[in-house]
Design an enzyme around this catalytic site. Sequence first.
Site, PDB file in Angstrom:
ATOM      1  N   GLU A  72     -16.841 -22.115  89.984  1.00 21.00           N
ATOM      2  CA  GLU A  72     -16.750 -23.471  89.630  1.00 21.00           C
ATOM      3  C   GLU A  72     -17.660 -24.037  88.487  1.00 21.00           C
ATOM      4  O   GLU A  72     -17.289 -24.744  87.509  1.00 21.00           O
ATOM      5  CB  GLU A  72     -17.322 -24.490  90.765  1.00 21.00           C
ATOM      6  CG  GLU A  72     -16.212 -24.626  91.766  1.00 21.00           C
ATOM      7  CD  GLU A  72     -16.521 -23.668  93.173  1.00 21.00           C
ATOM      8  OE1 GLU A  72     -16.908 -22.691  92.689  1.00 21.00           O
ATOM      9  OE2 GLU A  72     -16.037 -23.924  94.042  1.00 21.00           O
ATOM     10  N   GLU A 117     -14.987 -21.391 100.181  1.00 21.22           N
ATOM     11  CA  GLU A 117     -15.405 -22.253 101.316  1.00 21.22           C
ATOM     12  C   GLU A 117     -14.580 -22.169 102.534  1.00 21.22           C
ATOM     13  O   GLU A 117     -15.094 -22.493 103.544  1.00 21.22           O
ATOM     14  CB  GLU A 117     -15.458 -23.673 100.435  1.00 21.22           C
ATOM     15  CG  GLU A 117     -16.858 -23.587  99.612  1.00 21.22           C
ATOM     16  CD  GLU A 117     -16.577 -24.953  98.404  1.00 21.22           C
ATOM     17  OE1 GLU A 117     -15.496 -25.154  97.985  1.00 21.22           O
ATOM     18  OE2 GLU A 117     -17.608 -25.643  98.209  1.00 21.22           O
ATOM     19  N   ALA A 159      -9.629 -24.419  94.748  1.00 21.94           N
ATOM     20  CA  ALA A 159      -8.825 -25.596  94.712  1.00 21.94           C
ATOM     21  C   ALA A 159      -7.829 -25.644  93.613  1.00 21.94           C
ATOM     22  O   ALA A 159      -8.239 -24.968  92.526  1.00 21.94           O
ATOM     23  CB  ALA A 159      -9.924 -26.787  94.338  1.00 21.94           C
ATOM     24  N   GLY A 163     -12.999 -23.070  96.590  1.00 19.37           N
ATOM     25  CA  GLY A 163     -12.630 -23.843  97.701  1.00 19.37           C
ATOM     26  C   GLY A 163     -12.026 -22.417  98.675  1.00 19.37           C
ATOM     27  O   GLY A 163     -11.963 -22.665  99.856  1.00 19.37           O
TER      28      GLY A 163
HETATM   29  N1  CO8 Z   1      -5.837 -23.554  90.370  1.00 19.82           N
HETATM   30  C1  CO8 Z   1      -4.185 -23.841  89.774  1.00 19.82           C
HETATM   31  N2  CO8 Z   1      -3.706 -22.529  89.599  1.00 19.82           N
HETATM   32  C2  CO8 Z   1      -4.082 -21.307  89.781  1.00 19.82           C
HETATM   33  C3  CO8 Z   1      -5.455 -21.225  90.231  1.00 19.82           C
HETATM   34  C4  CO8 Z   1      -6.172 -22.238  90.729  1.00 19.82           C
HETATM   35  N3  CO8 Z   1      -7.479 -22.365  91.299  1.00 19.82           N
HETATM   36  N4  CO8 Z   1      -6.034 -19.904  90.260  1.00 19.82           N
HETATM   37  C5  CO8 Z   1      -4.583 -19.294  89.749  1.00 19.82           C
HETATM   38  N5  CO8 Z   1      -3.648 -20.361  89.622  1.00 19.82           N
HETATM   39  C6  CO8 Z   1      -2.510 -19.930  88.914  1.00 19.82           C
HETATM   40  C7  CO8 Z   1      -2.485 -19.532  87.452  1.00 19.82           C
HETATM   41  O1  CO8 Z   1      -2.560 -20.719  86.592  1.00 19.82           O
HETATM   42  C8  CO8 Z   1      -1.140 -18.781  87.663  1.00 19.82           C
HETATM   43  O2  CO8 Z   1      -0.017 -19.723  87.240  1.00 19.82           O
HETATM   44  P1  CO8 Z   1       1.078 -19.219  86.086  1.00 19.82           P
HETATM   45  O3  CO8 Z   1       1.711 -18.134  86.671  1.00 19.82           O
HETATM   46  O4  CO8 Z   1       2.228 -20.628  86.408  1.00 19.82           O
HETATM   47  O5  CO8 Z   1       0.619 -19.213  84.841  1.00 19.82           O
HETATM   48  C9  CO8 Z   1      -0.849 -17.919  88.925  1.00 19.82           C
HETATM   49  O6  CO8 Z   1      -1.943 -18.764  89.950  1.00 19.82           O
HETATM   50  C10 CO8 Z   1      -1.440 -16.731  88.716  1.00 19.82           C
HETATM   51  O7  CO8 Z   1      -2.845 -16.526  88.262  1.00 19.82           O
HETATM   52  P2  CO8 Z   1      -3.127 -15.672  86.978  1.00 19.82           P
HETATM   53  O8  CO8 Z   1      -2.051 -15.423  85.884  1.00 19.82           O
HETATM   54  O9  CO8 Z   1      -4.163 -16.361  86.176  1.00 19.82           O
HETATM   55  O10 CO8 Z   1      -3.427 -14.377  87.720  1.00 19.82           O
HETATM   56  P3  CO8 Z   1      -4.778 -13.320  87.102  1.00 19.82           P
HETATM   57  O11 CO8 Z   1      -4.525 -12.174  87.996  1.00 19.82           O
HETATM   58  O12 CO8 Z   1      -4.601 -12.898  85.652  1.00 19.82           O
HETATM   59  O13 CO8 Z   1      -6.210 -14.000  87.632  1.00 19.82           O
HETATM   60  C11 CO8 Z   1      -7.553 -15.366  88.660  1.00 19.82           C
HETATM   61  C12 CO8 Z   1      -6.440 -14.530  88.994  1.00 19.82           C
HETATM   62  C13 CO8 Z   1      -9.119 -14.559  88.095  1.00 19.82           C
HETATM   63  C14 CO8 Z   1      -8.074 -15.890  89.930  1.00 19.82           C
HETATM   64  C15 CO8 Z   1      -7.533 -16.769  87.575  1.00 19.82           C
HETATM   65  O14 CO8 Z   1      -6.191 -17.120  88.030  1.00 19.82           O
HETATM   66  C16 CO8 Z   1      -8.339 -17.621  87.925  1.00 19.82           C
HETATM   67  O15 CO8 Z   1      -9.644 -17.483  87.298  1.00 19.82           O
HETATM   68  N6  CO8 Z   1      -8.221 -18.881  88.353  1.00 19.82           N
HETATM   69  C17 CO8 Z   1      -8.990 -19.815  88.679  1.00 19.82           C
HETATM   70  C18 CO8 Z   1     -10.164 -19.591  89.724  1.00 19.82           C
HETATM   71  C19 CO8 Z   1     -11.138 -20.825  89.784  1.00 19.82           C
HETATM   72  O16 CO8 Z   1     -11.678 -21.302  88.914  1.00 19.82           O
HETATM   73  N7  CO8 Z   1     -11.030 -21.134  91.064  1.00 19.82           N
HETATM   74  C20 CO8 Z   1     -11.851 -22.334  91.283  1.00 19.82           C
HETATM   75  C21 CO8 Z   1     -11.519 -23.672  91.198  1.00 19.82           C
HETATM   76  S1  CO8 Z   1     -12.475 -24.890  91.457  1.00 19.82           S
HETATM   77  C22 CO8 Z   1     -12.697 -25.097  93.185  1.00 19.82           C
HETATM   78  O17 CO8 Z   1     -12.178 -24.230  94.069  1.00 19.82           O
HETATM   79  C23 CO8 Z   1     -13.648 -26.395  93.532  1.00 19.82           C
HETATM   80  C24 CO8 Z   1     -13.735 -26.321  94.924  1.00 19.82           C
HETATM   81  C25 CO8 Z   1     -14.457 -27.652  95.446  1.00 19.82           C
HETATM   82  C26 CO8 Z   1     -13.427 -28.348  96.266  1.00 19.82           C
HETATM   83  C27 CO8 Z   1     -12.370 -27.822  97.279  1.00 19.82           C
HETATM   84  C28 CO8 Z   1     -11.222 -28.717  97.423  1.00 19.82           C
HETATM   85  C29 CO8 Z   1     -10.083 -27.847  97.694  1.00 19.82           C
END
Ligand code: CO8
Length: 258
Positions: free
Chosen positions: A132, A112, A66, A109
């Site tokens: 999460e 999911e 998400a 998400g």
């Molecule tokens: N949300 C928003 N932006 C994101 C997300 C995210 N989940 N994941 C990555 N991005 C963005 C980063 O902010 C970055 O943007 P920018 O270049 O502007 O800084 C870009 O994508 C590239 O990401 P990274 O530079 O971080 O890339 P890396 O290769 O270094 O890392 C990771 C990749 C490990 C995936 C890292 O980006 C990360 O940890 N992301 C978050 C993952 C996460 O916590 N996901 C769970 C989110 S919560 C959730 O899904 C709840 C679901 C329940 C409801 C469902 C409704 C849809």
Amino acid sequence: MREYAFIETKVEDYIGIIELNRPKQLNALNRQMIKEIVQVMESYDQDDTVRVILLKGKGRAFSAGADIDEMSNDDPIRLELLNQFQDWDRLSLIKKPIIGAVQGFVLGGGFELALSCDVLIAAEGAEFSFPEVNLGVMPGAGGTQRLTKLVGRTLALEWIWSAKRIQVEEAQSHGFVNRIVSGELLEEEALKFAKMIAEKPPLAIRLIKDSVNKAIDYSLYEGMQYERKNFYLLFSSEDQKEGMNAFVEKRKPKFQGK
Ligand code: CO8
């Protein structure tokens, strides 16, 4: 075909394709994106030129979950009023087969969404996780339920508590990835699988999905009664006549979905 902000769509050879299209954000799922996915799935479900739905993600990740920026300031009342999970509930009502083709990160998400598919083809190196907990929350779109039904309570607890990254081989050994292919072949293999299903009789494919899904919620006895009704129902289809006549006449059947 309509233009969408966060997905790309096209229909070819009876396959309705949906591609998540926010590669710079690793296909982080914002609410509009989920609405678009569900809207297109529903339209494919009603479209005679679509027999199978293929869901994939553009870029190096299927989806990193998400959109954290979008939800970071949410509060419970806003969430209740938004009622965004209604869109996710509608995903479970899609009758046609959904093939997921996933690569790279399949997180939160995004995981999911992958678990909402009926069959998953994954690229080597794909990683699955529910991160999460590290954000102070938990899965909210079926993760605790679907994963538990797939791998059992103890593993689901361990994986969701720890946010463990599950490698694609482990995912396959636990039965939620059907096939692992190289990254370059992901699209081709997913399309090949989708085409194989698209050539089968669509009504039988539909009622098989319906019956198999009932196995998750029903007792064995109830499920078998349900299966029987669907079995009987198929005998009123033209495709049943075509399939059996073709066998007797030693020719390839041509299924119409009627
Ligand atoms: N949300 C928003 N932006 C994101 C997300 C995210 N989940 N994941 C990555 N991005 C963005 C980063 O902010 C970055 O943007 P920018 O270049 O502007 O800084 C870009 O994508 C590239 O990401 P990274 O530079 O971080 O890339 P890396 O290769 O270094 O890392 C990771 C990749 C490990 C995936 C890292 O980006 C990360 O940890 N992301 C978050 C993952 C996460 O916590 N996901 C769970 C989110 S919560 C959730 O899904 C709840 C679901 C329940 C409801 C469902 C409704 C849809």
